[in-house]
Scaffold this motif. Structure first.
Motif, PDB file in Angstrom:
ATOM      1  N   GLU A   1      -5.122  -2.135  -7.087  1.00  0.00           N
ATOM      2  CA  GLU A   1      -6.194  -1.262  -7.574  1.00  0.00           C
ATOM      3  C   GLU A   1      -5.895  -0.639  -8.936  1.00  0.00           C
ATOM      4  O   GLU A   1      -6.774  -0.034  -9.543  1.00  0.00           O
ATOM      5  CB  GLU A   1      -6.482  -0.168  -6.541  1.00  0.00           C
ATOM      6  CG  GLU A   1      -7.059  -0.746  -5.248  1.00  0.00           C
ATOM      7  CD  GLU A   1      -7.128   0.292  -4.140  1.00  0.00           C
ATOM      8  OE1 GLU A   1      -7.590   1.413  -4.411  1.00  0.00           O
ATOM      9  OE2 GLU A   1      -6.697  -0.020  -3.016  1.00  0.00           O
TER      10      GLU A   1
ATOM     11  N   THR B   1       0.834  -1.200   0.000  1.00  0.00           N
ATOM     12  CA  THR B   1       0.000   0.000   0.000  1.00  0.00           C
ATOM     13  C   THR B   1       0.868   1.249   0.000  1.00  0.00           C
ATOM     14  O   THR B   1       1.865   1.301   0.710  1.00  0.00           O
ATOM     15  CB  THR B   1      -0.896  -0.014   1.252  1.00  0.00           C
ATOM     16  OG1 THR B   1      -1.724  -1.172   1.174  1.00  0.00           O
ATOM     17  CG2 THR B   1      -1.776   1.207   1.337  1.00  0.00           C
TER      18      THR B   1
ATOM     19  N   ARG C   1      -4.616   6.405   1.060  1.00  0.00           N
ATOM     20  CA  ARG C   1      -3.785   5.258   0.724  1.00  0.00           C
ATOM     21  C   ARG C   1      -4.364   4.509  -0.454  1.00  0.00           C
ATOM     22  O   ARG C   1      -5.568   4.555  -0.692  1.00  0.00           O
ATOM     23  CB  ARG C   1      -3.613   4.339   1.940  1.00  0.00           C
ATOM     24  CG  ARG C   1      -4.893   3.968   2.652  1.00  0.00           C
ATOM     25  CD  ARG C   1      -4.655   3.616   4.109  1.00  0.00           C
ATOM     26  NE  ARG C   1      -3.879   2.389   4.205  1.00  0.00           N
ATOM     27  CZ  ARG C   1      -2.818   2.260   4.997  1.00  0.00           C
ATOM     28  NH1 ARG C   1      -2.436   3.262   5.755  1.00  0.00           N
ATOM     29  NH2 ARG C   1      -2.155   1.134   5.048  1.00  0.00           N
ATOM     30  N   GLN C   2      -3.504   3.857  -1.171  1.00  0.00           N
ATOM     31  CA  GLN C   2      -3.958   3.031  -2.296  1.00  0.00           C
ATOM     32  C   GLN C   2      -2.987   1.868  -2.468  1.00  0.00           C
ATOM     33  O   GLN C   2      -1.767   2.061  -2.408  1.00  0.00           O
ATOM     34  CB  GLN C   2      -4.010   3.854  -3.593  1.00  0.00           C
ATOM     35  CG  GLN C   2      -4.576   3.068  -4.765  1.00  0.00           C
ATOM     36  CD  GLN C   2      -4.567   3.861  -6.066  1.00  0.00           C
ATOM     37  OE1 GLN C   2      -3.550   4.395  -6.474  1.00  0.00           O
ATOM     38  NE2 GLN C   2      -5.725   3.940  -6.704  1.00  0.00           N
ATOM     39  N   ASN C   3      -3.556   0.707  -2.713  1.00  0.00           N
ATOM     40  CA  ASN C   3      -2.730  -0.440  -3.060  1.00  0.00           C
ATOM     41  C   ASN C   3      -2.625  -0.432  -4.588  1.00  0.00           C
ATOM     42  O   ASN C   3      -3.530  -0.900  -5.278  1.00  0.00           O
ATOM     43  CB  ASN C   3      -3.384  -1.728  -2.549  1.00  0.00           C
ATOM     44  CG  ASN C   3      -2.490  -2.927  -2.773  1.00  0.00           C
ATOM     45  OD1 ASN C   3      -1.864  -3.053  -3.834  1.00  0.00           O
ATOM     46  ND2 ASN C   3      -2.409  -3.796  -1.794  1.00  0.00           N
TER      47      ASN C   3
END
Ligand code: GLU
Length: 314
Positions: A177, A159, A171-173
């Motif tokens: 994603e 992440t 946050r972003q994986n």
């Protein structure tokens, strides 16, 4: 008294890194009110910090560029009093730098060729932004008989946590994603994600202030910065302006071009959109006067925390 070489002469606080901001329009048409809001926010944030404000023409996507648009953009910024520092950087002159960055990734096995066509990916799952999540088809090699088209980044798992000065902690994986995203397109052009990261580092950009349509591009850019050993600037994403029908102002939605004269009204409207409505006493003031007032007032906390905002009526 002679200085004792064993003692520091003075304890100095390290100087904060210099503020370098930038505006990076794509010359696909003239600036409209929405672009002014982004340019103004970036200019004010730089000027209020006593920083530099650079201009970069993102003319990477040659087929989408319109002849004369770059020049019109410069005239529009000047008319609004948004003066930039130094020479204008031009992405179409920077292919060697992007090629070097891609080569460095390839050499470390961090980028790979991809044979997938748009049609083949049409059924792939999509993320919350409606973008295709690359299913990893070519990650372990091209299918037999298939030729390389684009180049993709081998996105490491995990992440990415980031702080946006307007939107807070996000946050972003990226691996899950977004998937392995394109760094060089099938038509041979370098992808925006790669070019923006290489150029922000090359220009020493410390603060990026841009439209909220790019908010979820930030984690991708941070992955690239990490893999290329580049610094990550501070990020802030200002609201996108929508028209009366709720559509984002753009060439596609026929947003009118900013005027080249008498810019006070649009400037006052753009300040209002950014939470800095000029006082009544400044009604009709020249751009320079409005900007001087606004740079003294600027607080990014006052910018609305929305991804879109309606264009104020004249
Ligand atoms: N060239 C991009 C645009 O016009 C902006 C890129 C950026 O600010 O990172 O949308």
């Amino acid at each position: 008294m002679p200085a004792d070489p064993a003692q520091p002469v003075a304890t100095l606080n390290p100087l904060p890194p210099p503020y370098i901001g930038r505006f990076a329009p794509s010359p696909t048409g003239p600036l409209h009110f929405g672009s002014l809001v982004a340019a103004l926010a970036s200019w004010l944030d730089a000027r209020a910090a006593g920083g530099r404000w650079l201009l970069r023409m993102e003319d990477l996507d040659r087929p989408r560029c319109v002849a004369g648009a770059a020049d019109t953009i410069l005239r529009q910024l000047e008319a609004c009093g948004l003066q930039w520092d130094g020479a204008v950087a031009v992405q179409s002159e920077r292919d060697d730098a992007y090629a070097a960055a891609l080569d460095a990734l390839i050499a470390r096995g961090l980028a790979y060729p991809c044979a997938c066509t748009r049609a083949q990916l049409a059924q792939a799952p999509r993320n919350a932004e409606g973008e295709i999540v690359y299913p990893g088809t070519c990650r372990n090699g091209l299918p037999a008989g298939a030729g390389a088209r684009a180049w993709r980044l081998r996105v490491p798992p995990g992440t990415v946590a980031f702080h946006d000065r307007i939107h807070g902690n996000l946050r972003q994986n990226v691996a899950r994603e977004v998937g392995d995203f394109i760094v060089r397109r099938a038509d041979g052009l370098f992808a925006y994600q790669l070019a923006v990261v290489v150029d922000d580092a090359w220009q020493g950009v410390s603060h990026v202030v841009r439209g909220a349509d790019l908010l979820w591009n930030t984690p991708r850019q941070m992955v690239l910065q990490t893999l290329l050993g580049l610094a990550t600037p501070a990020y802030a994403h200002v609201p996108l302006v929508t028209n009366a029908a709720g559509q984002k102002l753009s060439k596609q939605t026929l947003a009118p071009a900013l005027p080249l004269t008498a810019c006070s009204t649009v400037l006052a409207q753009a300040l209002a959109a950014l939470g800095h409505s000029p006082p009544a006493g400044l009604a009709g003031a020249a751009p320079a006067e409005l900007l001087a007032w606004a740079s003294g007032q600027w607080q990014i906390e006052r910018v609305p925390v929305h991804s879109t905002i309606a264009k104020p009526s004249p």
